[in-house]
Design an enzyme around this catalytic site. Structure first.
Site, mmCIF file in Angstrom:
data_model
loop_
_atom_site.group_PDB
_atom_site.id
_atom_site.type_symbol
_atom_site.label_atom_id
_atom_site.label_comp_id
_atom_site.label_asym_id
_atom_site.label_seq_id
_atom_site.Cartn_x
_atom_site.Cartn_y
_atom_site.Cartn_z
ATOM 1 C CG HIS A 185 -17.342 -4.295 -12.497
ATOM 2 N ND1 HIS A 185 -17.533 -4.522 -11.152
ATOM 3 C CD2 HIS A 185 -16.278 -3.469 -12.585
ATOM 4 C CE1 HIS A 185 -16.625 -3.861 -10.465
ATOM 5 N NE2 HIS A 185 -15.846 -3.209 -11.320
ATOM 6 C CD GLU A 186 -14.374 -3.281 -15.629
ATOM 7 O OE1 GLU A 186 -14.214 -2.093 -15.290
ATOM 8 O OE2 GLU A 186 -14.055 -4.240 -14.888
ATOM 9 N N GLY A 194 -8.935 -8.364 -13.729
ATOM 10 C CA GLY A 194 -9.944 -8.994 -14.569
ATOM 11 C C GLY A 194 -10.292 -8.112 -15.753
HETATM 12 N N1 BES Z 1 -11.128 -0.632 -11.806
HETATM 13 C C1 BES Z 1 -10.988 -2.032 -11.754
HETATM 14 C C2 BES Z 1 -9.678 -2.549 -12.280
HETATM 15 C C3 BES Z 1 -8.532 -2.429 -11.326
HETATM 16 C C4 BES Z 1 -8.382 -3.370 -10.317
HETATM 17 C C5 BES Z 1 -7.613 -1.430 -11.431
HETATM 18 C C6 BES Z 1 -7.323 -3.257 -9.433
HETATM 19 C C7 BES Z 1 -6.580 -1.301 -10.552
HETATM 20 C C8 BES Z 1 -6.429 -2.232 -9.549
HETATM 21 C C9 BES Z 1 -12.096 -2.718 -12.549
HETATM 22 O O1 BES Z 1 -13.255 -1.986 -12.701
HETATM 23 C C10 BES Z 1 -12.476 -3.929 -11.770
HETATM 24 O O2 BES Z 1 -13.017 -3.788 -10.713
HETATM 25 N N2 BES Z 1 -12.161 -5.108 -12.279
HETATM 26 C C11 BES Z 1 -12.407 -6.340 -11.593
HETATM 27 C C12 BES Z 1 -13.363 -7.184 -12.347
HETATM 28 C C13 BES Z 1 -14.777 -6.935 -11.943
HETATM 29 C C14 BES Z 1 -15.729 -7.797 -12.714
HETATM 30 C C15 BES Z 1 -15.024 -7.122 -10.471
HETATM 31 C C16 BES Z 1 -11.100 -7.100 -11.497
HETATM 32 O O3 BES Z 1 -10.185 -6.765 -12.238
HETATM 33 O O4 BES Z 1 -11.013 -7.996 -10.693
HETATM 34 ZN ZN ZN Z 2 -14.408 -1.885 -10.973
#
Ligand code: BES
Ligand code: ZN
Length: 927
Positions: free
Chosen positions: A332-333, A296
């Site tokens: 979130h980010e 996401g």
């Molecule tokens: N750190 C993650 C992105 C990520 C996800 C990196 C899986 C490597 C593997 C990011 O902070 C995150 O959690 N993104 C979520 C969206 C959020 C709003 C819950 C995502 O990508 O689903």
């Molecule tokens: Zn995250």
């Protein structure tokens, strides 16, 4: 350093012992046999020059890494994946020397061998040149492309390094605890721009007309947070109250959809600056919408990246839930810029320390900064999601040992995110929001630029009264807190381990998998409590040996102030001041546990809901609906009881209770749709439509109301149309025809478009029209609704991937497959597609990624026959370790289907009888 982490090279001269060492690509023994890097050397600073060529789709680079030598050694082990390495030099105080390179691709490792010893404390640098192709996947340094409205295809390059892909972009010590400073230079053509974690300090013209952008040096950070993008993006900018420059980047034709994200980022960064009481660490933060993106969003320090649907907002075309979604993703980010970036988990076993926290902070920050979004209405949905996977024996503790990249990827699941957030919420409720906030500020300050394990967080939350200055208010709250919980309130008691041992409480939630079922039985003034693990399985022995410290909360018919009790033992007894008609535990579902009301308990709750459901909050009602149906699955409650409880829903209006009602009832007919039982299936569908008919009829076909009301409206109208509810279908058909006659220019109320598109997609002409509009639309949220509507059609030939193939991006394929798998006319196609394309899918989306596991579990979780279980077993059973046989999602799939089979065997006759009885009754009443 323990002897375990010592380099095996010590024994290299002894050829006899060397034979169990791994073998490098050139046939020589590789001097390190572990996946984790040795701690003998760590990086201090990286100088990176990267030159992507967007025509030949490859890149070259030079990395110069300054090293800190902790122990004398002549070997440097670091990561590199799928790249050519050349000209490797050691820059030592005594001069420059070439190093010999060994490669061990299985662990993505390089060994750099020096013919003299690197001595502890002296300053060394290594320099490596490297070259590789831009990746065709969604991680590492990868290619992305998009089509302009005039049909031109434009190429760009972007990075996604978390968790283990920085090593695919440059040689590095790719573990989160090896923090270092990075100075990045990017070489590009003049028609492109480059952005990275830090602001650009200058641009130098190179011979041949190329430009080299120099970025400022970062603060100390982990490799997985490094980012750079080369593209033709445009940007818009604003400055926060604290003086941080925020910019949003997007492809030129979508730059007019960035205003909402820009304002949200400004507001939320200011919020965190205040909440955490630590200023954001960098001079700028960029948010970039990337046309090809697997997850996401990603929290790279100073340059977070997003799916286009996660960032771009069109006030006229985006829905209430789009707005909520975009605000949450940004929240979130940005939360990660502190939780994760500033303070980082030592290793991926504690991933939840950042992901659970960021998920949790989405709710805290929106609750305060965006009260009008009423994000609180949705939090308990996270706890329900977490409980779904956490009630299987294939679940895992929040903190779980992991080693290889697939296991690391698998940590990005509902347990780390949603359970993590829910247990933090439970702890905050227990400690009070004020004490909780002080504790996490303490944690962030104490561990800035460092790495942590879970116990560091518990310590910071235990010693809250240590903070001196600004604690007057904190102390007051603390006294109040202690009074409420019958704890002594002296500061010394507060610190004392017996009185409030946060770690002892929280270890029971993070080190054990699963969650407790608390059984409550009221007898007069006595409330008997007992706890056991809630587990969907045939095998009762699996529930033994679990014990939690549960912060219980409850209300009764005679007192609506929240009472509290910390249940530490398997059983206990509470005494009420007087006899009561009903009790409700887990008030507002702020705790991560289920409750069974034994004896007459459920009956008194059913009576309460029937006669006076507003005596309980919407969250409490949603919680009861969830618990009663989940208790049917493990045989604690009869299905009739759950169905009797569901009857009150005809008077329900609050979003969580309504959606939870759907959430429990709809899956029952979804199971039947995948079997031959049309009669019962239709009876069940009829029951649900009846239950919500009043609410559906009351929906206006406009965009009015609060966010919850609007989200609920889209949901209800979509459901009604899909279920063929005549008034809804008629209206949607009229609107679709009007919209089609206007060639799509008529602007429909956003909240109802999904319902209208779904009805439109039922005919071949309607479907084709939607498809044409999809092809040309620049509005991501409109496109996403069209896409979903197209997958709901009953026209089988429109459900194959080849009918979307060229127009739809591969990043959207997993979502389409899942959506088709829920379609009664498409579920077989989806399963066949998954099997037939397995190897391509895992190559593109990576083993263990949540994309893959989501597809696996979602495509199969509505099967409930032994035949389908056999088919699923035979496919996954044929995989090898390299093709995913070890993935947790396969076990989850088996367990879910087994659970469905059991449910159907036990409950189908009951369901049939209850629905028959009810239709007789209704027929009578009608007479
Ligand atoms: N750190 C993650 C992105 C990520 C996800 C990196 C899986 C490597 C593997 C990011 O902070 C995150 O959690 N993104 C979520 C969206 C959020 C709003 C819950 C995502 O990508 O689903
Ligand atoms: Zn995250």
């Amino acid at each position: 350093f323990s002897s375990q982490s010592r380099l095996r090279v010590a024994i290299l001269p002894n050829q006899g012992q060397a034979k169990d060492l791994p073998i490098a690509t050139n046939g020589q023994p590789f001097p390190w046999d572990r996946m984790r890097l040795p701690k003998t050397i760590s990086p201090l600073h990286y100088d990176l020059t990267i030159h992507p060529n967007l025509t030949t789709l490859d890149f070259t680079g030079v990395a110069r890494i300054e090293l800190d030598v902790h122990e004398d050694t002549s070997i440097i082990i670091l990561h590199a994946k799928q790249m050519q390495i050349s000209n490797v030099l050691l820059l030592a105080p005594e001069g420059i020397r070439p190093l010999h390179v060994l490669e061990y691709p299985h662990f993505h490792q390089l060994a750099l061998l020096s013919d003299s010893v690197l001595t502890k404390g002296r300053k060394y640098e290594v320099q490596l040149e490297f070259a590789a192709n831009l990746s065709d996947s969604y991680h590492g340094f990868y290619k992305s492309s998009y089509r302009t409205s005039s049909g031109e295809v434009r190429v760009m390059a972007s990075t996604q390094f978390e968790a283990t892909f920085a090593r695919a972009a440059f040689p590095c010590f790719d573990e989160p605890a090896f923090k270092a400073n990075f100075t990045i230079r990017i070489i590009r053509e003049p028609r492109h721009i480059a952005i990275s974690n830090m602001p650009k300090v200058k641009t130098v013209e190179l011979p041949g007309g190329l430009l080299e952008d120099h970025f400022d040096t970062t603060i100390k950070m982990s490799t997985y947070l490094v980012a750079y993008i080369v593209s033709d993006f445009l940007s818009v900018s604003k400055t926060t109250q604290h003086g941080v420059k925020i910019s949003v980047y997007a492809v030129p034709e979508k730059i007019n959809q960035t205003a909402y994200a820009l304002d949200a980022a400004v507001k939320l960064l200011d919020f965190y600056d205040n909440y955490y009481d630590i200023p954001y660490q960098l001079p700028k933060h960029d948010l970039a919408a990337i046309p090809d993106f697997q997850a996401g969003a990603m929290e790279n320090w100073g340059l977070s990246t997003y799916r286009e649907t996660g960032l771009l907002f069109d006030p006229d075309r985006s829905s209430a839930s789009d707005k909520l979604g975009i605000t949450k993703v940004i929240a979130h980010e940005l939360a990660h810029q502190w939780f994760g970036n500033l303070v980082t988990m030592e290793w991926w076993n504690d991933l939840w320390l950042k992901e659970g926290f960021a998920k949790f902070m989405e709710y805290i920050s929106l609750d305060i900064s965006y009260p009008e979004l009423h994000v609180d209405d949705f939090f308990l949905g996270k706890c329900f999601d977490a409980m779904e996977v956490d009630s299987l024996s294939s679940s895992h503790p929040v903190s779980t040992p992991v080693e290889n990249p697939m296991q690391i990827q698998e940590m990005f699941d509902d347990v780390s995110y949603d359970k993590g957030a829910c247990i933090l919420n439970m702890l905050r409720d227990f400690l009070t929001p004020e004490a909780f906030e002080i504790g996490i500020i303490q944690y962030l300050k104490r561990y800035s630029y460092q790495n942590t394990v879970s116990s560091h967080l518990w310590e910071s939350l235990t010693n809250v009264s240590d903070v001196s200055d600004d604690l007057d208010e904190g102390r007051l709250k603390h006294r109040e807190f202690c009074a409420k919980r019958n704890l002594p309130s002296g500061a010394s008691k507060w610190q004392s381990d017996d009185e409030l041992d946060v770690r002892a409480i929280m270890d029971t939630w993070t080190l054990q998998e699963g969650f407790p079922l608390v059984t409550v039985e009221v007898r007069g003034r006595e409330v008997r409590l007992s706890q056991e693990r809630y587990l969907k399985t045939d095998d009762p022995s699996l529930t033994e040996g679990f014990l939690w410290q549960i912060p219980l909360t409850y209300m009764t018919s005679t007192s609506n102030t929240i009472q509290r009790f910390l249940l530490k033992t398997k059983t206990d007894i509470l005494y009420l001041p007087e006899e009561v008609d009903w009790v409700k535990f887990n008030v507002d579902m702020s705790g991560y546990y289920m409750v069974h009301y034994a004896g007459e308990g459920w009956n008194s709750i059913i009576r309460l809901l029937q006669h006076n459901h507003t005596a309980l909050s919407g969250n409490d009602r949603a919680n009861l609906i969830h618990n009663v149906f989940q208790l049917v699955s493990i045989g604690k409650v009869r299905l009739d009881t759950a169905l009797e409880l569901s009857l009150y829903l005809s008077r329900e209006t609050e979003i969580m209770a309504v959606t939870q009602g759907f959430g429990e009832l709809v899956p029952l007919y979804k199971l039947m749709e995948k079997r031959d039982m049309a009669a019962l299936e239709n009876q069940m569908k009829g029951y649900i439509v009846d239950l919500f008919r009043g609410l559906i009829d009351r929906q206006e076909w406009t965009d009015s109301g609060s966010v919850s009301e609007r989200v609920l409206r889209s949901y209800l109208l979509l459901f009604a149309c899909v279920r063929n509810y005549a008034p809804c279908v008629t209206k949607a058909t009229q609107l679709f025809n009007k919209w089609k006659d206007s060639d799509g220019t008529l602007s429909l109320p956003v909240d109802i478009t999904m319902a209208v598109f779904v009805i439109g997609a039922r005919t071949p002409e309607g479907w084709d029209f939607l498809f044409e509009k999809y092809r040309h639309s620049m509005q991501m949220s409109v496109k996403s609704r069209m896409k979903t509507a197209m997958t709901v059609t009953s026209l089988q030939d429109k459900l194959t991937w080849s009918s979307y193939g060229e127009v739809m991006k591969t990043q959207d394929l997993p979502g389409v497959v899942v959506s088709v798998s829920k379609n009664p006319h498409g579920y077989k196609l989806a399963w066949d597609f998954l099997r037939a394309n397995w190897h391509t899918l895992i190559k593109k989306f990576d083993l263990g990624s949540s994309t893959i596991s989501h597809m696996v579990t979602q495509v199969t979780n509505q099967y409930s026959t032994r035949e389908m279980l056999d088919e699923v077993r035979s496919f996954f059973g044929s995989l090898t370790e390299e093709t995913g046989s070890e993935m947790r999602c396969i076990q989850q799939t088996y367990e879910t289907i087994e659970d469905n089979i059991r449910w159907m065997d036990t409950n189908l006759p009951l369901l049939q009888a209850w629905l028959n009885k009810r239709s007789h009754k209704v027929a009578h009443e009608d007479l």
